[in-house]
Design a protein around this motif. Structure first.
Motif, PDB file in Angstrom:
ATOM      1  N   VAL A  69       0.741  -1.540   0.087  1.00 24.52           N
ATOM      2  CA  VAL A  69      -0.478   0.068  -0.137  1.00 24.52           C
ATOM      3  C   VAL A  69       0.779   0.833  -0.057  1.00 24.52           C
ATOM      4  N   ALA A  70       2.167   1.317   0.832  1.00 21.71           N
ATOM      5  CA  ALA A  70       2.747   1.933   0.579  1.00 21.71           C
ATOM      6  C   ALA A  70       3.600   2.629  -0.656  1.00 21.71           C
ATOM      7  N   GLN A  71       3.529   1.582  -1.142  1.00 19.18           N
ATOM      8  CA  GLN A  71       4.338   1.328  -2.581  1.00 19.18           C
ATOM      9  C   GLN A  71       3.203   2.281  -3.784  1.00 19.18           C
ATOM     10  N   LEU A  72       2.309   2.038  -3.433  1.00 21.11           N
ATOM     11  CA  LEU A  72       1.092   1.964  -4.100  1.00 21.11           C
ATOM     12  C   LEU A  72       1.347   3.817  -4.366  1.00 21.11           C
ATOM     13  N   ARG A  73       1.132   3.636  -3.326  1.00 21.00           N
ATOM     14  CA  ARG A  73       1.020   5.426  -2.688  1.00 21.00           C
ATOM     15  C   ARG A  73       2.241   6.428  -3.261  1.00 21.00           C
ATOM     16  N   SER A  74       3.541   5.518  -2.960  1.00 24.35           N
ATOM     17  CA  SER A  74       4.418   7.331  -3.766  1.00 24.35           C
ATOM     18  C   SER A  74       4.116   7.015  -5.041  1.00 24.35           C
ATOM     19  N   ILE A  75       3.730   5.083  -5.918  1.00 25.90           N
ATOM     20  CA  ILE A  75       3.703   5.639  -7.000  1.00 25.90           C
ATOM     21  C   ILE A  75       2.879   6.209  -7.539  1.00 25.90           C
ATOM     22  N   ALA A  76       1.955   6.710  -6.524  1.00 27.17           N
ATOM     23  CA  ALA A  76       0.789   7.046  -7.088  1.00 27.17           C
ATOM     24  C   ALA A  76       0.558   8.996  -6.808  1.00 27.17           C
ATOM     25  N   SER A  77       1.704   9.307  -5.765  1.00 29.68           N
ATOM     26  CA  SER A  77       2.434  10.385  -5.721  1.00 29.68           C
ATOM     27  C   SER A  77       3.161  11.164  -6.663  1.00 29.68           C
ATOM     28  N   ARG A  78       3.963  10.027  -7.621  1.00 24.66           N
ATOM     29  CA  ARG A  78       4.642   9.698  -9.293  1.00 24.66           C
ATOM     30  C   ARG A  78       5.708  10.280  -8.427  1.00 24.66           C
ATOM     31  N   GLN A  79       6.374   9.293  -7.283  1.00 20.16           N
ATOM     32  CA  GLN A  79       7.851   9.430  -6.296  1.00 20.16           C
ATOM     33  C   GLN A  79       8.661   8.104  -6.978  1.00 20.16           C
ATOM     34  N   VAL A  80       8.119   7.305  -7.511  1.00 25.10           N
ATOM     35  CA  VAL A  80       8.028   5.884  -7.521  1.00 25.10           C
ATOM     36  C   VAL A  80       7.248   5.500  -8.899  1.00 25.10           C
ATOM     37  N   THR A  81       8.169   5.154  -9.899  1.00 21.64           N
ATOM     38  CA  THR A  81       7.230   4.122 -10.616  1.00 21.64           C
ATOM     39  C   THR A  81       7.324   2.545 -10.714  1.00 21.64           C
TER      40      THR A  81
END
Length: 82
Positions: A69-81
Motif C-alpha cells: 500500500v505504501a508503494q502504491l501511494r508512492s507511485i500514485a504521488s509520482r515519487q517512484v514507478t
C-alpha cells in the motif's frame, strides 16, 4: 512482484487505492465499474480481467504484499514507478 510484471502508472495506482478506500483518487465511470467488478470477482474471473488490464492486476497484486500500500501511494504521488 517479479521483474516480468507490467509497470504501474501513477493513475492506476491512485485508482486502485481509491477503490479500496486507501487514498488515491477516483477513476472515470468505466474504470470505476471495472474495479467494482474486480472487487467481486473470484480468482478465475480476476485472472480474465488481468489479461485485458495487466497494470491494474499488478497494482492489486502489489497491494497484497507487505508494504505494498505504501508503494502504491508512492507511485500514485509520482515519487517512484513500479
Amino acid at each position: 512482484m517479479n521483474t516480468s510484471s507490467p509497470s504501474i502508472p501513477a493513475d492506476v495506482a491512485a485508482h486502485v487505492l481509491w477503490s479500496e478506500g486507501l487514498g488515491g483518487y477516483p477513476a472515470g465511470s468505466f474504470t470505476t465499474k471495472l474495479l467494482d467488478a474486480w472487487a467481486s470477482a473470484d480468482n478465475a474471473n480476476a485472472a480474465r480481467l488481468a489479461v485485458g488490464w495487466p497494470e491494474y492486476a499488478a497494482a492489486f497484486a502489489l497491494m497484497q504484499q507487505p508494504g505494498g500500500v505504501a508503494q502504491l501511494r508512492s507511485i500514485a504521488s509520482r515519487q517512484v514507478t513500479a
